[in-house]
Enzyme design. Sequence first.
Site, PDB file in Angstrom:
ATOM      1  N   LYS A  77       0.804  -1.229   0.000  1.00  0.00           N
ATOM      2  CA  LYS A  77       0.000   0.000   0.000  1.00  0.00           C
ATOM      3  C   LYS A  77       0.838   1.281   0.000  1.00  0.00           C
ATOM      4  CE  LYS A  77      -4.154  -1.926   2.022  1.00  0.00           C
ATOM      5  NZ  LYS A  77      -5.008  -2.050   3.197  1.00  0.00           N
ATOM      6  N   ASP A 136      -9.649   2.971   2.101  1.00  0.00           N
ATOM      7  CA  ASP A 136      -9.570   2.377   3.444  1.00  0.00           C
ATOM      8  C   ASP A 136      -9.981   3.367   4.517  1.00  0.00           C
ATOM      9  OD1 ASP A 136      -8.634  -0.163   2.920  1.00  0.00           O
ATOM     10  OD2 ASP A 136      -6.519   0.382   3.087  1.00  0.00           O
TER      11      ASP A 136
HETATM   12  P1  ATR Z   1      -0.273  -2.522   4.909  1.00  0.00           P
HETATM   13  O1  ATR Z   1       0.184  -1.588   3.870  1.00  0.00           O
HETATM   14  O2  ATR Z   1      -1.355  -3.437   4.419  1.00  0.00           O
HETATM   15  O3  ATR Z   1      -0.621  -1.904   6.214  1.00  0.00           O
HETATM   16  P2  ATR Z   1       2.440  -3.016   5.632  1.00  0.00           P
HETATM   17  O4  ATR Z   1       2.785  -1.652   5.179  1.00  0.00           O
HETATM   18  O5  ATR Z   1       3.339  -4.162   5.304  1.00  0.00           O
HETATM   19  O6  ATR Z   1       1.005  -3.475   5.113  1.00  0.00           O
HETATM   20  O7  ATR Z   1       2.206  -2.948   7.198  1.00  0.00           O
HETATM   21  C1  ATR Z   1       1.915  -4.053   7.934  1.00  0.00           C
HETATM   22  C2  ATR Z   1       1.876  -3.667   9.392  1.00  0.00           C
HETATM   23  O8  ATR Z   1       1.650  -4.864  10.142  1.00  0.00           O
HETATM   24  C3  ATR Z   1       3.164  -3.085   9.906  1.00  0.00           C
HETATM   25  O9  ATR Z   1       2.865  -2.187  10.950  1.00  0.00           O
HETATM   26  C4  ATR Z   1       3.881  -4.326  10.439  1.00  0.00           C
HETATM   27  O10 ATR Z   1       4.840  -4.054  11.435  1.00  0.00           O
HETATM   28  P3  ATR Z   1       6.363  -3.695  11.031  1.00  0.00           P
HETATM   29  O11 ATR Z   1       6.355  -2.246  10.644  1.00  0.00           O
HETATM   30  O12 ATR Z   1       7.138  -3.976  12.262  1.00  0.00           O
HETATM   31  O13 ATR Z   1       6.715  -4.612   9.878  1.00  0.00           O
HETATM   32  C5  ATR Z   1       2.741  -5.058  11.040  1.00  0.00           C
HETATM   33  N1  ATR Z   1       2.993  -6.494  11.169  1.00  0.00           N
HETATM   34  C6  ATR Z   1       2.992  -7.401  10.187  1.00  0.00           C
HETATM   35  N2  ATR Z   1       3.278  -8.624  10.679  1.00  0.00           N
HETATM   36  C7  ATR Z   1       3.481  -8.476  12.014  1.00  0.00           C
HETATM   37  C8  ATR Z   1       3.772  -9.368  13.088  1.00  0.00           C
HETATM   38  N3  ATR Z   1       3.925 -10.675  12.892  1.00  0.00           N
HETATM   39  N4  ATR Z   1       3.857  -8.857  14.330  1.00  0.00           N
HETATM   40  C9  ATR Z   1       3.676  -7.531  14.541  1.00  0.00           C
HETATM   41  N5  ATR Z   1       3.396  -6.632  13.570  1.00  0.00           N
HETATM   42  C10 ATR Z   1       3.274  -7.096  12.328  1.00  0.00           C
END
Ligand code: ATR
Length: 334
Positions: A130, A166
């Site tokens: 995104k 969103d």
């Molecule tokens: P989107 O654009 O759909 O929000 P993204 O930019 O990849 O996807 O963001 C995903 C979010 O979920 C991020 O805040 C990510 O945390 P990080 O910045 O530390 O990567 C969080 N996230 C994804 N998997 C996670 C996990 N297993 N535990 C904690 N946070 C997670």
Amino acid sequence: MQYAPIPYKPLIAFCMGELGLISRILAPKYGSYLTFGSLDVGKESAPGQLTAREMLGVYHIDKINRDTALYGLIGNPVGHSLGPYILNAAFRELGINAVYLPFKVENLREFVQGFKGLKVQGYSVTIPHKEAIVPLLDGLDSLAREIGAVNTVVSKEGKLVGYNTDSTAALRELEEAIGDLRGKKATLIGAGGAARAIAFGLKKKGADITLVNRTENRARRLAQELGCHYRRFEDVTKIDGEVLINTTSVGMYPKPDISPVPPEAIRPGMWVFDIVYNPLQTRLLKEAEERGCRALDGLRMFLYQAAQQFELWTGRPAPLELMERIVRKRLKIK
Ligand code: ATR
């Protein structure tokens, strides 16, 4: 050197594997002699094969022809998404000759460039693309620019323009449930694209926002941009608030047994909103209900953001009730 003309020979052409799935659906558009599916789940003879029921019932393969317009979802993973079910049904309901495909995308830049030739009319964009897609587009609408994240792309005369549905969808869901958000203390888990959309929306409504993210730097940066608070992830149980929102994919199929926060972070009486919709009752929401909280699942936000995408693409109102019925059926809920 001269070549003899090649006589017309019927050809069956598509690509194999998970990434080739789209070509099995598009085979009739591009003149493949035939395409085929498996008789049932588990009876596939090759990876990436859909069942005949999905090909007909979800992708309406019997209606795909040279003129079929293309739409799709860009993400990784994409297999869990219910987008293809509701958007293909919406096109069909309104008699629009279009198909919506799941594009599993690992290298976003290569995809955006490489797939230009396919003339896809619109994309939904999901985890983890995104934010990363923003600099790859030809233009942004004002809300998407302000948020810095895009979940919808519209092709306008070949130029890809980014939108964000969103934010409006999440805020509509929150206001319908909670009412006025002014002054409400809201904690957001996550700092990715979905977090940006929701945080910017909440900020406009006057909520008092605290961001918490696994990667602290990302939360700090977003908090600075927004002018809101952030806390270390370890402190999540110490934050007092009226609303807790999970904007991450933690708890989503196929790993539904994890929660983004320890149960102690959930205060009795809170509103707890999880943007995950598959499954609908995530571990976070189950624990929230056990603690006497009011739980908001991701169904309405998912439907509202998809409906607005459909409207941006087609200029016509989305059949929201039909879309909701399909999601409920897929998730086996009443
Ligand atoms: P989107 O654009 O759909 O929000 P993204 O930019 O990849 O996807 O963001 C995903 C979010 O979920 C991020 O805040 C990510 O945390 P990080 O910045 O530390 O990567 C969080 N996230 C994804 N998997 C996670 C996990 N297993 N535990 C904690 N946070 C997670």
